[in-house]
Write an enzyme that holds these catalytic residues in place. Sequence first.
Site, PDB file in Angstrom:
ATOM      1  N   ALA A   1       0.727  -0.873  -0.033  1.00 46.69           N
ATOM      2  CA  ALA A   1      -0.295  -0.115  -0.087  1.00 46.69           C
ATOM      3  C   ALA A   1       0.848   1.135  -0.479  1.00 46.69           C
ATOM      4  CB  ALA A   1      -0.640   0.156   1.199  1.00 46.69           C
TER       5      ALA A   1
ATOM      6  N   GLY B   1       0.751  -5.262  -0.125  1.00 42.65           N
ATOM      7  CA  GLY B   1      -0.207  -5.632  -1.131  1.00 42.65           C
ATOM      8  C   GLY B   1       0.572  -5.371  -2.332  1.00 42.65           C
TER       9      GLY B   1
ATOM     10  N   GLU C   1       1.784  -6.973   7.553  1.00 44.41           N
ATOM     11  CA  GLU C   1       1.106  -5.902   8.309  1.00 44.41           C
ATOM     12  C   GLU C   1       1.137  -6.013   9.611  1.00 44.41           C
ATOM     13  OE1 GLU C   1       0.897  -7.939   6.024  1.00 44.41           O
ATOM     14  OE2 GLU C   1      -0.034  -6.602   3.735  1.00 44.41           O
TER      15      GLU C   1
ATOM     16  N   GLU D   1       0.934  -9.802  -2.276  1.00 46.47           N
ATOM     17  CA  GLU D   1      -0.832  -9.875  -3.081  1.00 46.47           C
ATOM     18  C   GLU D   1      -0.933  -9.824  -4.077  1.00 46.47           C
ATOM     19  OE1 GLU D   1      -2.409  -7.267   0.720  1.00 46.47           O
ATOM     20  OE2 GLU D   1      -3.495  -9.393   1.341  1.00 46.47           O
TER      21      GLU D   1
END
Length: 702
Positions: free
Chosen positions: A61, A102, A125, A105
């Site tokens: 992110a 992210g 995270e 991911e």
Amino acid sequence: MGAKYELRGDVAVITLDNPPVNGLGYDTRRECSAGLDRAIDDAAVRAVVITGGGRAFSGGADIKEFGSPKALAEPNLHSLIRQIENSPKPVVAAINGTCMGGGLELALGMHYRLAAAGVDIALPEVKLGLLPGAGGTQRLPRAVGVETALNMIVSGEAVKSDLLAAVPGQKLLERVAADDVVGAAVQFARDKAAEHAAGKPLPLVRRLEARHRDPDAYFQFARNMVKGMAKNFPAPAKCVDAVAASVGRRFEDGLAHERELFLGLMMSPESKALRHAFFAERAAAKIPDVPEDTPQRKIAKVAVIGAGTMGGGIAMNFLNAGIPVTILEMKQEALDRGLATIRRNYEAQVKKGKLAQEKYEQRMALLAPTLGYDDLKDADLAIEAVFEDMGVKETVFRQLDEVMKPGAILASNTSTLDVDRIAGFTRRPQDVIGMHFFSPANVMKLLEVVRGKATAKDVLATVMALARKIRKTAVVSGVCDGFIGNRMIEQYFRQAGFLLEEGCTPAQVDRAIEKFGFAMGPFRMGDLAGNDIGWAIRKRRYVEQPGLRYSKTADLLCEMGRYGQKTGAGWYDYQPGRRDAIPSPQVEEMIVRQRAAVGIAPRKIDDEEIVQRLVYALVNEGAKIVDEGIASKASDIDMVYLTGYGFPLYRGGPMCYADTQGLFNVVQAMKRFARNPHDDQAFWQPAPLLARLAAEGKSFSA
Ligand code: NAI
């Protein structure tokens, strides 16, 4: 800035382009998505490779977007992953560098992944009190196995690509490319396009199964482990729950469960505190009127004056960073003693296996002891750590002014003295600054950088950058008695004293605040640091401010010779060679006598009042410090308390904690305390900043 698109023959290469780590901000997501559409629509393109520009694949992110509507704007990360999964043409990740959160991911949504060697791969995270919220907890177990995935998700630690590629049966990485991972991925994508042309479906991680021999026993074991390790943080246990949902359930159900857990954590005070601390640390490095491109002075060599408790620890910081240090004392035996302490510290690390013998020798080789100021003249920075006495500081700074080369920075480690006066002992006050380290200086993260009236901006910028190099968290403080941290702690100790007079025992106060999460209560802390230090300060303070109210119990304690652990007795008794604090009947008698002397009938005080009086004392003084411009923002105060005073991380620091309690409620509590005839009523008048924010329904962080 966002993402770049290029063709390499019949393969489209999309390069994420958002320095420094290709965070998946709105522009990057949008351009990546547009590139994908373009590749799918272009009949000449047969496959797609997604990679990262610069040294990272993607760090996840975009922290600049955190909490803003942009973070969720479409295409959000979920939608982008979905778009990739649905691509009719193979999409291959070329993981060229760091691949986190992210970023991982996103890669897990692609059909195939190749990685460069030695690349860090992680789902970090949990370190912000969260869990991966874009399918990471569901896809990673399917790709690398439940146990490897859970270890990565609960710890947040990075694993090297080579190590992951060697996990038996893993489906995360097709292979590790020795060099040119993008070139390898392009060729790989082309081969796969041919293979799939005949209609063979593209592989998706979501279609794999996450399996475990004995999931119930395994996850129970994992929950027990995590509970013991992370008792004040809910995220690790939720990570276990999320990964458990990847086993024996439909992918979509697991994803929905992950979502629910993620949103719950997002709202938790612990995650808010961790995110606050994350941003506060970055914010502390920014000084409003000192631009980031302010030129810096070169610091290749450091001098330390005084080889006592602080001087030795300060020197070690620079040696550890590979910067040569010359350390000066007045007498040979003091110098020998200082050096022996440094050696002993390093040897303890070697013994524990934390430092290689060879590194120890390299570090010691960078250290030059001296008795003469002449040996300091080529240093770029001198840090003074001699006795806390203005006269001694004056002698030292006059000598430094004589010998140091022009442009050298002259710093003082003073904890209470006026840095502007110290600067006045030199002909170069613009080069003088405070560098207030905390004890033990080689261990504690905090460095208060004290900005004098005349301190030059490039001096400030240089010291801030240097702090990063020696791995300190630097916070800028203006000049005032005690700077940020100690000025606030004085109010905290003053409240602790009132609590004794009004009915508490030292152990009761310590227990309450330790339960709140402080590493150590005020009385155990006093015994560790030495109660005589505060005594000396009070002698000065209450001469200067004769009307100021405080409890004399701490003075009486010192008059009994109970300075703390170093004298074998303080607020508590200590057995020789041990640090366990044992409640002392003698001290309790002294407190009872003192109550009688000041005419206070003791009452029962509950833990809530103890915690509020101690913590809100910090908050009110902290608000005054921001009001006066000593700190440039409330989050700086939180950084000081998190890194220098053992304030519980999961509460985010005193100002963040006040925010979570609601400033209206904080002010109400202060009004109650101001009605207590045995407390300092004047002190509890809310600081103007606090009163204003509370009245407007705002918070410090806003
Ligand atoms: P210390 O007493 O352990 O060390 C001071 C050293 O300076 C001694 O080795 C002494 O021989 C040497 N010294 C004295 N006059 C000198 C001179 N003219 N030239 C060269 N060397 C001289 O004291 P400590 O605790 O290391 O404190 C040093 C400074 O650091 C003080 O300003 C203190 O306020 C500050 N400080 C102390 C902290 C602590 O927890 N001890 C924390 C933060 C700052």
